[in-house]
Design an enzyme around this catalytic site. Structure first.
Site, PDB file in Angstrom:
ATOM      1  N   LYS A  54     -15.499 -43.386 -59.829  1.00 40.67           N
ATOM      2  CA  LYS A  54     -16.205 -43.729 -58.598  1.00 40.67           C
ATOM      3  C   LYS A  54     -16.712 -42.481 -57.865  1.00 40.67           C
ATOM      4  CE  LYS A  54     -13.927 -48.177 -57.766  1.00 40.67           C
ATOM      5  NZ  LYS A  54     -15.156 -48.967 -57.919  1.00 40.67           N
ATOM      6  N   LYS A 138     -15.804 -53.954 -68.611  1.00 41.60           N
ATOM      7  CA  LYS A 138     -15.000 -55.015 -68.008  1.00 41.60           C
ATOM      8  C   LYS A 138     -15.883 -56.068 -67.349  1.00 41.60           C
ATOM      9  CE  LYS A 138     -12.904 -54.243 -64.070  1.00 41.60           C
ATOM     10  NZ  LYS A 138     -11.981 -53.801 -63.004  1.00 41.60           N
ATOM     11  N   LYS A 141     -17.304 -58.971 -61.018  1.00 38.42           N
ATOM     12  CA  LYS A 141     -18.175 -59.668 -60.069  1.00 38.42           C
ATOM     13  C   LYS A 141     -19.194 -58.722 -59.444  1.00 38.42           C
ATOM     14  CE  LYS A 141     -14.906 -59.261 -56.178  1.00 38.42           C
ATOM     15  NZ  LYS A 141     -13.839 -58.541 -56.897  1.00 38.42           N
TER      16      LYS A 141
END
Length: 277
Positions: A54, A138, A141
């Site tokens: 990140k 992965k 959402k």
């Protein structure tokens, strides 16, 4: 927040037996997180894979909050002296950090076994569900394409369409597990089928070995629709009554706050801190 609560309820979690609450409704989480910031080592946080991903190449520009977020996760767990936590394979590293923090706290303050050394509960057959568009990523959402995932509120037509379009390869389904080597999309779909039907991957290969994916995808869609659609219907119905969901969160926060405050007082006492009221 409402949708998460509705999802828990639709999946069968009973608020009378399990406390459901919003983390920000219990301030002890943030208080313990600061204490754990003072226990955790920077070197441990620098090794966190998700922080590296990140933060990117220039991690000097990343916020402190992003770096110490795993300590807040540790606080969420240790505040209630949890012994086991259900996680996906990608969160195992954060559980390992929580274990390290617990051990160091217990050692630093001479309180052996105060914080349990938490164990991860990871499903054996499917530790991580991967994207329908890329078997190396992965299922998430936050992925831009809705075609990459099955949402709990998807209807049967949408689920069927997503599975039909799910990425596969040009080879038939193998009869033995060795035949899945380096076939990431094939492994993913077969693993989903095994998990949702509560059977081993070897059993799936026995049933579908030698067949093409169009036949398999039809059966996979049926299995997902049978499992997911009733949950999705319940979620949609529950979301119509926001006051009911608010009450569950309010009641849950009160229950969690009592436990959290009692445990945090014990932690302060162990550390020799005095809290004046």
């Amino acid at each position: 927040i409402y949708e998460v609560v509705a999802t828990y309820l639709a999946c069968g979690i009973n608020p009378k037996n399990s406390i459901i609450f919003n983390q920000s409704g219990v301030s002890c989480h943030a208080e313990l997180a600061w204490i754990l910031n003072c226990v955790c080592r920077i070197g441990w946080l620098n090794r966190m894979t998700q922080f590296k991903e990140k933060a990117g190449a220039n991690k000097e520009n990343a916020s402190v909050g992003l770096m110490v977020y795993p300590n807040l996760m540790a606080a969420d767990i240790l505040l209630y002296k949890a012994t086991h936590v259900p996680v996906g394979e990608d969160q195992k590293q954060h559980l390992e950090l929580t274990r390290d923090i617990a051990k160091k706290f217990n050692n630093d303050f001479n309180c052996e076994e105060y914080f349990p050394i938490v164990e991860p509960l990871i499903p054996k057959e499917v530790s991580r569900v991967m994207s329908l568009r890329d078997g190396k990523k992965k299922m998430s959402k936050s992925e831009e394409s809705d075609q990459s995932r099955i949402n709990l509120k998807d209807d049967k037509d949408l689920i069927d369409q997503k599975i039909k379009k799910a990425k596969t390869d040009n080879y038939a389904i193998p009869s033995e597990i060795n035949g899945l080597k380096n076939r990431h999309e094939a492994i993913n779909l077969i693993s989903i089928y095994a998990s949702i039907n509560n059977i081993k991957i070897e059993k799936v290969l026995e049933e579908f070995g030698g067949k093409n994916f169009s036949t398999f995808k039809s059966k996979l869609s049926e299995s997902i629709i049978e499992k997911i659609c009733p949950i999705g219907d319940k979620i949609k119905n529950l979301l119509k009554d926001k006051s009911y969901l608010v009450k569950i969160l309010t009641d849950g926060s009160k229950k969690a706050d009592l436990i959290a405050k009692n445990n945090l007082k014990e932690i302060y006492d162990i550390m020799g801190l005095t809290k004046f009221s």
